[in-house]
Structures are given as structure tokens and as C-alpha cells.
Scaffold this motif. Structure first.
Motif, PDB file in Angstrom:
ATOM      1  N   ASP A 219       8.662  43.331  20.243  1.00  0.00           N
ATOM      2  CA  ASP A 219       8.465  43.455  18.804  1.00  0.00           C
ATOM      3  C   ASP A 219       7.872  44.823  18.508  1.00  0.00           C
ATOM      4  OD1 ASP A 219       9.305  40.926  18.317  1.00  0.00           O
ATOM      5  OD2 ASP A 219       7.298  40.079  18.032  1.00  0.00           O
ATOM      6  N   LEU A 220       8.220  45.343  17.334  1.00  0.00           N
ATOM      7  CA  LEU A 220       7.595  46.569  16.865  1.00  0.00           C
ATOM      8  C   LEU A 220       6.845  46.232  15.592  1.00  0.00           C
ATOM      9  CD1 LEU A 220      10.657  48.936  17.083  1.00  0.00           C
ATOM     10  CD2 LEU A 220       8.754  48.817  18.683  1.00  0.00           C
ATOM     11  N   ASN A 221       6.115  47.190  15.085  1.00  0.00           N
ATOM     12  CA  ASN A 221       5.532  47.008  13.761  1.00  0.00           C
ATOM     13  C   ASN A 221       5.382  48.378  13.107  1.00  0.00           C
ATOM     14  OD1 ASN A 221       3.115  48.146  14.742  1.00  0.00           O
ATOM     15  ND2 ASN A 221       2.496  46.140  15.532  1.00  0.00           N
ATOM     16  N   GLU A 222       4.954  48.317  11.840  1.00  0.00           N
ATOM     17  CA  GLU A 222       4.895  49.544  11.062  1.00  0.00           C
ATOM     18  C   GLU A 222       3.940  50.559  11.693  1.00  0.00           C
ATOM     19  OE1 GLU A 222       4.233  49.017   6.850  1.00  0.00           O
ATOM     20  OE2 GLU A 222       3.549  51.101   6.693  1.00  0.00           O
ATOM     21  N   ALA A 223       2.783  50.062  12.160  1.00  0.00           N
ATOM     22  CA  ALA A 223       1.778  50.977  12.731  1.00  0.00           C
ATOM     23  C   ALA A 223       2.347  51.707  13.949  1.00  0.00           C
ATOM     24  CB  ALA A 223       0.524  50.198  13.102  1.00  0.00           C
ATOM     25  N   PHE A 224       3.089  50.973  14.765  1.00  0.00           N
ATOM     26  CA  PHE A 224       3.671  51.576  15.971  1.00  0.00           C
ATOM     27  C   PHE A 224       4.652  52.685  15.595  1.00  0.00           C
ATOM     28  CE2 PHE A 224       7.160  51.867  19.006  1.00  0.00           C
ATOM     29  CZ  PHE A 224       6.490  52.088  20.192  1.00  0.00           C
ATOM     30  N   LEU A 225       5.512  52.386  14.625  1.00  0.00           N
ATOM     31  CA  LEU A 225       6.521  53.373  14.227  1.00  0.00           C
ATOM     32  C   LEU A 225       5.867  54.588  13.577  1.00  0.00           C
ATOM     33  CD1 LEU A 225       9.446  54.235  13.918  1.00  0.00           C
ATOM     34  CD2 LEU A 225       9.587  52.849  11.837  1.00  0.00           C
ATOM     35  N   ARG A 226       4.892  54.330  12.713  1.00  0.00           N
ATOM     36  CA  ARG A 226       4.191  55.434  12.033  1.00  0.00           C
ATOM     37  C   ARG A 226       3.518  56.340  13.067  1.00  0.00           C
ATOM     38  NH1 ARG A 226       2.691  56.179   6.806  1.00  0.00           N
ATOM     39  NH2 ARG A 226       3.520  54.151   6.249  1.00  0.00           N
ATOM     40  N   ASP A 227       2.874  55.708  14.032  1.00  0.00           N
ATOM     41  CA  ASP A 227       2.191  56.453  15.075  1.00  0.00           C
ATOM     42  C   ASP A 227       3.176  57.316  15.867  1.00  0.00           C
ATOM     43  OD1 ASP A 227      -0.359  56.768  16.445  1.00  0.00           O
ATOM     44  OD2 ASP A 227       0.763  55.979  18.168  1.00  0.00           O
ATOM     45  N   ALA A 228       4.346  56.738  16.176  1.00  0.00           N
ATOM     46  CA  ALA A 228       5.360  57.487  16.939  1.00  0.00           C
ATOM     47  C   ALA A 228       5.849  58.677  16.120  1.00  0.00           C
ATOM     48  CB  ALA A 228       6.527  56.569  17.304  1.00  0.00           C
ATOM     49  N   LEU A 229       6.037  58.477  14.821  1.00  0.00           N
ATOM     50  CA  LEU A 229       6.529  59.559  13.962  1.00  0.00           C
ATOM     51  C   LEU A 229       5.483  60.676  13.854  1.00  0.00           C
ATOM     52  CD1 LEU A 229       8.251  57.344  11.247  1.00  0.00           C
ATOM     53  CD2 LEU A 229       9.409  59.056  12.668  1.00  0.00           C
ATOM     54  N   VAL A 230       4.223  60.287  13.668  1.00  0.00           N
ATOM     55  CA  VAL A 230       3.152  61.284  13.565  1.00  0.00           C
ATOM     56  C   VAL A 230       3.054  62.060  14.889  1.00  0.00           C
ATOM     57  CG1 VAL A 230       0.647  61.601  13.372  1.00  0.00           C
ATOM     58  CG2 VAL A 230       1.825  60.034  11.822  1.00  0.00           C
ATOM     59  N   ALA A 231       3.108  61.322  15.996  1.00  0.00           N
ATOM     60  CA  ALA A 231       2.963  61.958  17.311  1.00  0.00           C
ATOM     61  C   ALA A 231       4.055  62.996  17.553  1.00  0.00           C
ATOM     62  CB  ALA A 231       3.012  60.895  18.412  1.00  0.00           C
ATOM     63  N   HIS A 232       5.199  62.804  16.894  1.00  0.00           N
ATOM     64  CA  HIS A 232       6.307  63.746  17.103  1.00  0.00           C
ATOM     65  C   HIS A 232       6.455  64.723  15.944  1.00  0.00           C
ATOM     66  CE1 HIS A 232       7.373  60.622  20.132  1.00  0.00           C
ATOM     67  NE2 HIS A 232       7.457  61.726  20.840  1.00  0.00           N
ATOM     68  N   GLY A 233       5.375  64.902  15.202  1.00  0.00           N
ATOM     69  CA  GLY A 233       5.349  66.002  14.236  1.00  0.00           C
ATOM     70  C   GLY A 233       5.934  65.685  12.880  1.00  0.00           C
ATOM     71  N   CYS A 234       5.889  64.409  12.482  1.00  0.00           N
ATOM     72  CA  CYS A 234       6.431  64.057  11.161  1.00  0.00           C
ATOM     73  C   CYS A 234       5.309  63.821  10.154  1.00  0.00           C
ATOM     74  CB  CYS A 234       7.282  62.789  11.253  1.00  0.00           C
ATOM     75  SG  CYS A 234       8.799  63.052  12.152  1.00  0.00           S
ATOM     76  N   THR A 235       5.653  64.071   8.912  1.00  0.00           N
ATOM     77  CA  THR A 235       4.709  63.817   7.820  1.00  0.00           C
ATOM     78  C   THR A 235       5.473  63.139   6.680  1.00  0.00           C
ATOM     79  OG1 THR A 235       3.118  64.903   6.385  1.00  0.00           O
ATOM     80  CG2 THR A 235       5.114  66.102   6.794  1.00  0.00           C
TER      81      THR A 235
END
Ligand SMILES: C[S@@+](CC[C@H](N)C(=O)[O-])C[C@H]1O[C@@H](n2cnc3c(N)ncnc32)[C@H](O)[C@@H]1O
Length: 260
Positions: A219-235
Motif C-alpha cells: 500500500d502507498l499513501n499520500e505522505a509517502f508519495l509527497r515525501d518521494a516527490l520532495v526528495a527528488h526535487g519537486c515543489t
């Protein structure tokens, strides 16, 4: 945190590599769509969300990459109204061949007419259904190999980063663990130019059903996806979760982000 359920079955990616028959899949799952009964389904989810996001003007430019297009045109239908240079990509040669058949106007290609009618309506009939197929064919500049698990998903291809990268229900199939999923988000982001956009559609429940077999890896969740996006330089990250009434439990999401 994303929860790993562990996989004892053959991985989805392995199954797909060995046994996936794109035309049978399209005939079985895509041919009954007529867009008029109002019943929620994954096809509507993809078309409605991409119409809304790309039509909002939040992400602009000329070049768009779709990762894991599969044999289907749904994830690039709306894009063809706004982007004149679209690259479709997929891991599987059989999927690329099926899609290329349609791009080449092969009479045996799958008939997407019902989807053109639906998107024409979404666009307020500004393009007729008959105009949408040539519009899309003209904007698709290539159907290329891609492996979202590689640090350069377009592998041998050395390309300039894209104005927008879209991916719809691809990481669910490609990844067997949360770590792979997180890396996949990074690999996608690496292909977005600075200031460009990333649009991911998927399912937090990660439920993939292949014929009768269910491959629920994690399972995934919003926090996991947000964290992955931030970690890879997204805003500017926006994640919308949409509970769908479908044949199986799912928690679809629609995520947009801008690469810093
Ligand atoms: C569920 S389909 C989604 C197709 C289409 N994007 C849509 O939303 O209708 C997932 C696609 O991801 C592709 N795929 C699986 N593993 C991949 C990988 N490692 N890299 C790129 N594509 C992959 C599959 O071949 C398949 O076509």
C-alpha cells in the motif's frame, strides 16, 4: 509509511513481460466503453483528470513524455490538444507495437472512437471526434522503449528534459517494493526540465488484477508519495485522492508537481 506486504507470487512485471497480450487486454477491458452511462471507471478517471490538469494551463510547453503508455492512447488524448511533440513510451515491445499500429493508421488497430467522442465532449466540442485522431497522430512523435526502473528511463536515448512528464498506472506494475516506487518517482522526475511539470495517476492500494490473479504488493499513501516527490526535487505538490466505486478496492490518486 508505505506498507510492504511482500510478494510471494511472480512479480507483476515478470508476468507482463512474459504473458501480456495487449490486443486481448484492450478488447476485453476497453471495448465496452461508451462514456454515456456515468459509471465510474478507470478510463473516465484518466481522461477526466488529464483533461482538467493539462487544460488548466498550469503546465505549458511543447514537449511531453508519457511513461508507460501501454497499448492505450488514453493518457495522451488530452495532451494532444496542448502539446505538439509527444513521446509515448513503454517497457514492453508488444505494447509499443500495438500503439504504433494505431499511430500508423493500420486498419486492424484497436478502435478508439468512443474515447474520441468522450474527449470531444469534455473539450466542449471545440474539436469534433473525427478531428481528435489526426490531432493525436500528428502530435505523437515517437513510441519508444522505456524502463522506469532505470536511472535514465529512456535508456539509450539521450534526450533533453521534457516540459511535462505524465505517467498513468505505470509504477503500480513496474515496482515490487516501496523503495522501487520511490526510485521510480525519481527516475521520472529526472526527465522533467527545471520548472516543468510531473503528473502521476495511480492507485494507493496498488491493486493490480491480472486476469483472476491479484498482485497486491504494497500500500502507498499520500505522505509517502509527497515525501518521494520532495526528495527528488519537486515543489507545488498537489495530491488528490479519489475513492472510486469499482470492481475492487482502490484508492486512486492524481498527483501534480513542479520540478524546482
Ligand atoms: C496498467 S498499464 C497503464 C497503461 C496506460 N498508461 C493507462 O493508464 O491506461 C501499465 C503499463 O506500464 C508498463 N510498464 C511496466 N513496467 C514498466 C517499466 N519498468 N517501465 C516502463 N513501463 C513499464 C506496462 O508494460 C504497461 O503498459
Amino acid at each position: 509509511m508505505a506498507e510492504s506486504k511482500g510478494t510471494t507470487e511472480e512479480s507483476v512485471a515478470e508476468y507482463y513481460t512474459q504473458a501480456f497480450k495487449p490486443r486481448e487486454y484492450l478488447d476485453k477491458h476497453f471495448s465496452s466503453f461508451d462514456g454515456t452511462d456515468g459509471k465510474e471507471c478507470v478510463q473516465l478517471f484518466i481522461m477526466n483528470n488529464l483533461h482538467q490538469t493539462l487544460g488548466s494551463g498550469a503546465f505549458q510547453g511543447k514537449r511531453l513524455l508519457d511513461i508507460g503508455t501501454g497499448p492505450s492512447i488514453l493518457s495522451v488524448l488530452s495532451a494532444s490538444k496542448y502539446f505538439s511533440d509527444i513521446t509515448c513510451s513503454d517497457y514492453l515491445e508488444v505494447c509499443r507495437e500495438e500503439l504504433q499500429k494505431w499511430v500508423d493508421g493500420d486498419p486492424d488497430a484497436f478502435d478508439w472512437g468512443a474515447y474520441f467522442r468522450y474527449v470531444s465532449k469534455l473539450e466542449g466540442n471545440s474539436s469534433s471526434p473525427d478531428d481528435i485522431a489526426p490531432r493525436l497522430r500528428k502530435s505523437i512523435k515517437g513510441v519508444v522503449h522505456c524502463d522506469v526502473k532505470q536511472s535514465n528511463p529512456l535508456c539509450a536515448e539521450s534526450v533533453d528534459p521534457f516540459d511535462v512528464v505524465v505517467s498513468s498506472f505505470c509504477l503500480e506494475l513496474a515496482c515490487d517494493t516501496p523503495d522501487q516506487y520511490r526510485a521510480g518517482v525519481g527516475n521520472m522526475t529526472s526527465l522533467v526540465k527545471h520548472g516543468g511539470g510531473l503528473v502521476i495517476l495511480g492507485d494507493f492500494k496498488n491493486n493490480i488484477i491480472v486476469e483472476t490473479e491479484k498482485y497486491a504488493d504494497f500500500d502507498l499513501n499520500e505522505a509517502f508519495l509527497r515525501d518521494a516527490l520532495v526528495a527528488h526535487g519537486c515543489t507545488d505538490i498537489e495530491i488528490r485522492q479519489v475513492s472510486m466505486v469499482d470492481e475492487w478496492p482502490c484508492e486512486f490518486f492524481h498527483a501534480t508537481a513542479r520540478k524546482v
